[in-house]
Design a protein around this motif. Sequence first.
Motif, PDB file in Angstrom:
ATOM      1  N   PHE A  47       0.845  -1.188   0.000  1.00  0.00           N
ATOM      2  CA  PHE A  47       0.000   0.000   0.000  1.00  0.00           C
ATOM      3  C   PHE A  47       0.883   1.242   0.000  1.00  0.00           C
ATOM      4  CE2 PHE A  47      -2.948  -3.090   1.986  1.00  0.00           C
ATOM      5  CZ  PHE A  47      -4.024  -2.930   1.126  1.00  0.00           C
ATOM      6  N   ASP A  93      -2.345   5.598   1.103  1.00  0.00           N
ATOM      7  CA  ASP A  93      -3.358   4.593   1.424  1.00  0.00           C
ATOM      8  C   ASP A  93      -3.290   4.202   2.901  1.00  0.00           C
ATOM      9  OD1 ASP A  93      -4.325   4.512  -1.175  1.00  0.00           O
ATOM     10  OD2 ASP A  93      -2.967   2.897  -1.779  1.00  0.00           O
ATOM     11  N   ASP A  94      -2.084   4.032   3.421  1.00  0.00           N
ATOM     12  CA  ASP A  94      -1.927   3.677   4.837  1.00  0.00           C
ATOM     13  C   ASP A  94      -2.457   4.788   5.737  1.00  0.00           C
ATOM     14  OD1 ASP A  94      -0.810   1.178   4.407  1.00  0.00           O
ATOM     15  OD2 ASP A  94       1.241   1.957   4.317  1.00  0.00           O
ATOM     16  N   ARG A 106      -6.229   4.625   5.740  1.00  0.00           N
ATOM     17  CA  ARG A 106      -6.713   3.509   6.551  1.00  0.00           C
ATOM     18  C   ARG A 106      -6.709   3.877   8.035  1.00  0.00           C
ATOM     19  NH1 ARG A 106      -7.129  -1.990   5.682  1.00  0.00           N
ATOM     20  NH2 ARG A 106      -5.862  -1.932   3.781  1.00  0.00           N
ATOM     21  N   ARG A 107      -5.629   4.494   8.497  1.00  0.00           N
ATOM     22  CA  ARG A 107      -5.544   4.875   9.911  1.00  0.00           C
ATOM     23  C   ARG A 107      -6.585   5.933  10.257  1.00  0.00           C
ATOM     24  NH1 ARG A 107       0.051   4.597   8.782  1.00  0.00           N
ATOM     25  NH2 ARG A 107       0.161   6.872   8.583  1.00  0.00           N
ATOM     26  N   ARG A 112     -10.028   4.224  10.284  1.00  0.00           N
ATOM     27  CA  ARG A 112     -10.185   3.330  11.434  1.00  0.00           C
ATOM     28  C   ARG A 112     -10.364   4.120  12.723  1.00  0.00           C
ATOM     29  NH1 ARG A 112      -5.862  -1.384  12.145  1.00  0.00           N
ATOM     30  NH2 ARG A 112      -6.826  -1.918  10.137  1.00  0.00           N
ATOM     31  N   TRP A 132     -16.472  10.103   2.223  1.00  0.00           N
ATOM     32  CA  TRP A 132     -16.082   8.704   2.062  1.00  0.00           C
ATOM     33  C   TRP A 132     -17.198   7.826   1.507  1.00  0.00           C
ATOM     34  CZ3 TRP A 132     -13.764   8.564   7.670  1.00  0.00           C
ATOM     35  CH2 TRP A 132     -12.551   9.273   7.675  1.00  0.00           C
ATOM     36  N   LYS A 140      -8.273   2.469  -2.650  1.00  0.00           N
ATOM     37  CA  LYS A 140      -8.803   3.269  -1.545  1.00  0.00           C
ATOM     38  C   LYS A 140     -10.237   2.862  -1.228  1.00  0.00           C
ATOM     39  CE  LYS A 140      -8.744   8.047   0.103  1.00  0.00           C
ATOM     40  NZ  LYS A 140      -8.446   9.463  -0.268  1.00  0.00           N
ATOM     41  N   ILE A 155     -10.118  -0.353   0.704  1.00  0.00           N
ATOM     42  CA  ILE A 155      -9.737  -0.115   2.099  1.00  0.00           C
ATOM     43  C   ILE A 155     -10.945   0.333   2.907  1.00  0.00           C
ATOM     44  CG2 ILE A 155      -8.409   1.423   3.613  1.00  0.00           C
ATOM     45  CD1 ILE A 155      -6.193   1.382   1.475  1.00  0.00           C
ATOM     46  N   TYR A 156     -11.726   1.220   2.332  1.00  0.00           N
ATOM     47  CA  TYR A 156     -12.943   1.710   2.999  1.00  0.00           C
ATOM     48  C   TYR A 156     -13.877   0.552   3.344  1.00  0.00           C
ATOM     49  CZ  TYR A 156     -17.604   3.875   3.233  1.00  0.00           C
ATOM     50  OH  TYR A 156     -18.881   4.240   3.597  1.00  0.00           O
ATOM     51  N   GLU A 200     -13.166  -2.663   3.439  1.00  0.00           N
ATOM     52  CA  GLU A 200     -12.495  -3.639   4.296  1.00  0.00           C
ATOM     53  C   GLU A 200     -12.528  -3.212   5.760  1.00  0.00           C
ATOM     54  OE1 GLU A 200      -8.579  -5.995   3.385  1.00  0.00           O
ATOM     55  OE2 GLU A 200      -8.028  -4.090   4.325  1.00  0.00           O
ATOM     56  N   GLU A 201     -12.246  -1.951   6.016  1.00  0.00           N
ATOM     57  CA  GLU A 201     -12.202  -1.475   7.399  1.00  0.00           C
ATOM     58  C   GLU A 201     -13.583  -1.497   8.045  1.00  0.00           C
ATOM     59  OE1 GLU A 201      -9.641  -0.604   9.485  1.00  0.00           O
ATOM     60  OE2 GLU A 201      -8.461  -1.558   7.905  1.00  0.00           O
TER      61      GLU A 201
END
Length: 220
Positions: A5, A9-10, A13-14, A17, A55, A73, A76-77, A79-80
């Motif tokens: 990633f 992207d990381d 994600r943070r 989350r 988002w 991206k 990630i949305y 998935e989280e």
Amino acid sequence: MDFQFSPEDDLFRRELRNFVESELPDNWEGGGRWPEEWDWDFTMSLRKKLAAKGWLTMHWPKEYGGQSASPIKSAIYNEELAYMRAPGRDIFGVRMLGPTLMIHGTEEQKKVHLPPISRGEIQWCQGYSEPESGSDLASLATRAVLDDDEYVLNGTKIWTTLGHRADWIFCLARTDPDAPKHRGISFLLIDMKTPGIEVRPIINMAGGHEFNQVIFDNVR
């Protein structure tokens, strides 16, 4: 090929989350696949907050209120939120109807329907399956007959997820009975408050209510 990633992207994600964790109750164990009575208000509240962050429809083109976000991206949305069993995502409006209108809808339809979806303000449901045809859309029997400038709709849909909560329904109906069975079918957008619509609950074995039967009786 680099499968790592990106730093951007990381970071996203943070941020996502941390935001969702701050919104979930301390004792949150997650809801079901679809919101129930007990978490409906929370679902809609979180959906609007996700929309305010940009988002909810991040994968939509910018011209329709999205961010033209990358597939990574967007993944990630999803998935989280799935990992935390968080509510708020919108399958019918964001994932199904929105892209359909962008490609096939009129400019008026886009202006009317896309903004409230992107703001998380409206719930849509899907009217495809019928009691005698299931998911075999070629055999659907719901009819829509043109009367002047209005369609008159009669028929029944079943297994309509969130039909009891929906503001609008996108519905398939046969508008040309003389066409081959795979043709002559139209995609209609119908306000669920229209006179002639009846929603009957289908309660599952666990007492949950997500499915419904929707009956159209001379709906214009």
